[in-house]
Design a protein around this motif. Sequence first.
Motif, PDB file in Angstrom:
ATOM      1  N   THR A 181       0.838  -1.191   0.000  1.00 35.12           N
ATOM      2  CA  THR A 181       0.000   0.000   0.000  1.00 35.12           C
ATOM      3  C   THR A 181       0.875   1.244   0.000  1.00 35.12           C
ATOM      4  O   THR A 181       2.060   1.188   0.344  1.00 35.12           O
ATOM      5  CB  THR A 181      -0.907   0.026   1.242  1.00 35.12           C
ATOM      6  OG1 THR A 181      -0.070   0.168   2.398  1.00 35.12           O
ATOM      7  CG2 THR A 181      -1.748  -1.237   1.347  1.00 35.12           C
ATOM      8  N   GLU A 182       0.291   2.361  -0.370  1.00 37.97           N
ATOM      9  CA  GLU A 182       1.027   3.626  -0.329  1.00 37.97           C
ATOM     10  C   GLU A 182       1.463   3.932   1.097  1.00 37.97           C
ATOM     11  O   GLU A 182       2.537   4.472   1.317  1.00 37.97           O
ATOM     12  CB  GLU A 182       0.179   4.770  -0.900  1.00 37.97           C
ATOM     13  CG  GLU A 182       0.032   4.726  -2.398  1.00 37.97           C
ATOM     14  CD  GLU A 182       1.370   4.684  -3.141  1.00 37.97           C
ATOM     15  OE1 GLU A 182       2.282   5.482  -2.799  1.00 37.97           O
ATOM     16  OE2 GLU A 182       1.517   3.857  -4.045  1.00 37.97           O
ATOM     17  N   GLU A 183       0.632   3.557   2.068  1.00 41.93           N
ATOM     18  CA  GLU A 183       0.980   3.786   3.475  1.00 41.93           C
ATOM     19  C   GLU A 183       2.212   2.968   3.868  1.00 41.93           C
ATOM     20  O   GLU A 183       3.129   3.480   4.503  1.00 41.93           O
ATOM     21  CB  GLU A 183      -0.201   3.412   4.378  1.00 41.93           C
ATOM     22  CG  GLU A 183       0.059   3.685   5.844  1.00 41.93           C
ATOM     23  CD  GLU A 183      -1.148   3.341   6.704  1.00 41.93           C
ATOM     24  OE1 GLU A 183      -0.933   2.788   7.789  1.00 41.93           O
ATOM     25  OE2 GLU A 183      -2.283   3.635   6.274  1.00 41.93           O
ATOM     26  N   SER A 184       2.253   1.702   3.452  1.00 43.17           N
ATOM     27  CA  SER A 184       3.411   0.880   3.808  1.00 43.17           C
ATOM     28  C   SER A 184       4.656   1.344   3.052  1.00 43.17           C
ATOM     29  O   SER A 184       5.770   1.239   3.565  1.00 43.17           O
ATOM     30  CB  SER A 184       3.144  -0.607   3.559  1.00 43.17           C
ATOM     31  OG  SER A 184       2.890  -0.860   2.202  1.00 43.17           O
ATOM     32  N   LYS A 185       4.483   1.890   1.845  1.00 41.30           N
ATOM     33  CA  LYS A 185       5.629   2.441   1.113  1.00 41.30           C
ATOM     34  C   LYS A 185       6.225   3.613   1.889  1.00 41.30           C
ATOM     35  O   LYS A 185       7.440   3.774   1.954  1.00 41.30           O
ATOM     36  CB  LYS A 185       5.221   2.913  -0.285  1.00 41.30           C
ATOM     37  CG  LYS A 185       5.179   1.829  -1.317  1.00 41.30           C
ATOM     38  CD  LYS A 185       4.924   2.441  -2.688  1.00 41.30           C
ATOM     39  CE  LYS A 185       4.740   1.384  -3.744  1.00 41.30           C
ATOM     40  NZ  LYS A 185       4.448   1.977  -5.060  1.00 41.30           N
ATOM     41  N   GLN A 186       5.373   4.438   2.485  1.00 41.87           N
ATOM     42  CA  GLN A 186       5.861   5.561   3.280  1.00 41.87           C
ATOM     43  C   GLN A 186       6.624   5.068   4.507  1.00 41.87           C
ATOM     44  O   GLN A 186       7.638   5.644   4.881  1.00 41.87           O
ATOM     45  CB  GLN A 186       4.705   6.478   3.693  1.00 41.87           C
ATOM     46  CG  GLN A 186       4.149   7.311   2.568  1.00 41.87           C
ATOM     47  CD  GLN A 186       5.218   8.193   1.928  1.00 41.87           C
ATOM     48  OE1 GLN A 186       6.005   8.841   2.606  1.00 41.87           O
ATOM     49  NE2 GLN A 186       5.241   8.202   0.605  1.00 41.87           N
ATOM     50  N   ASP A 187       6.134   3.966   5.106  1.00 41.00           N
ATOM     51  CA  ASP A 187       6.807   3.396   6.269  1.00 41.00           C
ATOM     52  C   ASP A 187       8.192   2.857   5.887  1.00 41.00           C
ATOM     53  O   ASP A 187       9.085   2.787   6.725  1.00 41.00           O
ATOM     54  CB  ASP A 187       5.988   2.259   6.876  1.00 41.00           C
ATOM     55  CG  ASP A 187       4.711   2.747   7.539  1.00 41.00           C
ATOM     56  OD1 ASP A 187       4.629   3.957   7.856  1.00 41.00           O
ATOM     57  OD2 ASP A 187       3.793   1.927   7.726  1.00 41.00           O
ATOM     58  N   MET A 188       8.351   2.464   4.637  1.00 38.75           N
ATOM     59  CA  MET A 188       9.620   1.877   4.170  1.00 38.75           C
ATOM     60  C   MET A 188      10.428   2.853   3.314  1.00 38.75           C
ATOM     61  O   MET A 188      11.311   2.457   2.578  1.00 38.75           O
ATOM     62  CB  MET A 188       9.336   0.604   3.371  1.00 38.75           C
ATOM     63  CG  MET A 188       8.684  -0.497   4.163  1.00 38.75           C
ATOM     64  SD  MET A 188       8.470  -2.010   3.204  1.00 38.75           S
ATOM     65  CE  MET A 188       7.039  -1.608   2.222  1.00 38.75           C
ATOM     66  N   LYS A 189      10.130   4.140   3.422  1.00 40.40           N
ATOM     67  CA  LYS A 189      10.774   5.141   2.568  1.00 40.40           C
ATOM     68  C   LYS A 189      12.301   5.085   2.640  1.00 40.40           C
ATOM     69  O   LYS A 189      12.986   5.299   1.637  1.00 40.40           O
ATOM     70  CB  LYS A 189      10.276   6.540   2.926  1.00 40.40           C
ATOM     71  CG  LYS A 189      10.738   7.604   1.948  1.00 40.40           C
ATOM     72  CD  LYS A 189       9.921   8.857   2.096  1.00 40.40           C
ATOM     73  CE  LYS A 189      10.389   9.968   1.221  1.00 40.40           C
ATOM     74  NZ  LYS A 189      10.254   9.772  -0.190  1.00 40.40           N
ATOM     75  N   SER A 190      12.834   4.755   3.800  1.00 36.47           N
ATOM     76  CA  SER A 190      14.296   4.704   3.916  1.00 36.47           C
ATOM     77  C   SER A 190      14.899   3.652   2.989  1.00 36.47           C
ATOM     78  O   SER A 190      16.062   3.769   2.586  1.00 36.47           O
ATOM     79  CB  SER A 190      14.717   4.442   5.361  1.00 36.47           C
ATOM     80  OG  SER A 190      14.277   3.166   5.780  1.00 36.47           O
TER      81      SER A 190
END
Length: 132
Positions: free
Chosen positions: A53-62
């Motif tokens: 999800t876009e939310e999980s992508k943000q959580d894994m941005k690093s």
Amino acid sequence: MNDKTIEQEIQAKGLTAPRITPYDLQANIDRVVYFTALDGVVGEFASTGFGVTEESKQDMKSLSLLTFCVITLKNGFTVTGESACASPDNFDAEIGRKIARQNAEQKIWPLMGYELKQRLHQQTLPAQAPTE
């Protein structure tokens, strides 16, 4: 010093014994692939049927700050290089790819050096009579 500078110095000194040159190294490369750690995670999720999800992508941005380079050589052997950016504000994909490739190419030198040394060694061995 970089590989090209060293090559120029070798040539200027007239050193002509068999060796591996930057041209030899580049000519031995068949394929180069780049991806980020985030690309890898997204691909893994996609291959297992789980979406990202876009939310999980943000959580894994690093993970998007870690760039990998995979070089496949003409004989099929692969080497990898990586580049990690500490500050997201400084991340530049092109620079990350350049650094990752440079790191991967540094792993090719000893492989090609070993191959050359083996060929030179074989030339010093007495010729073997054919077996029947």
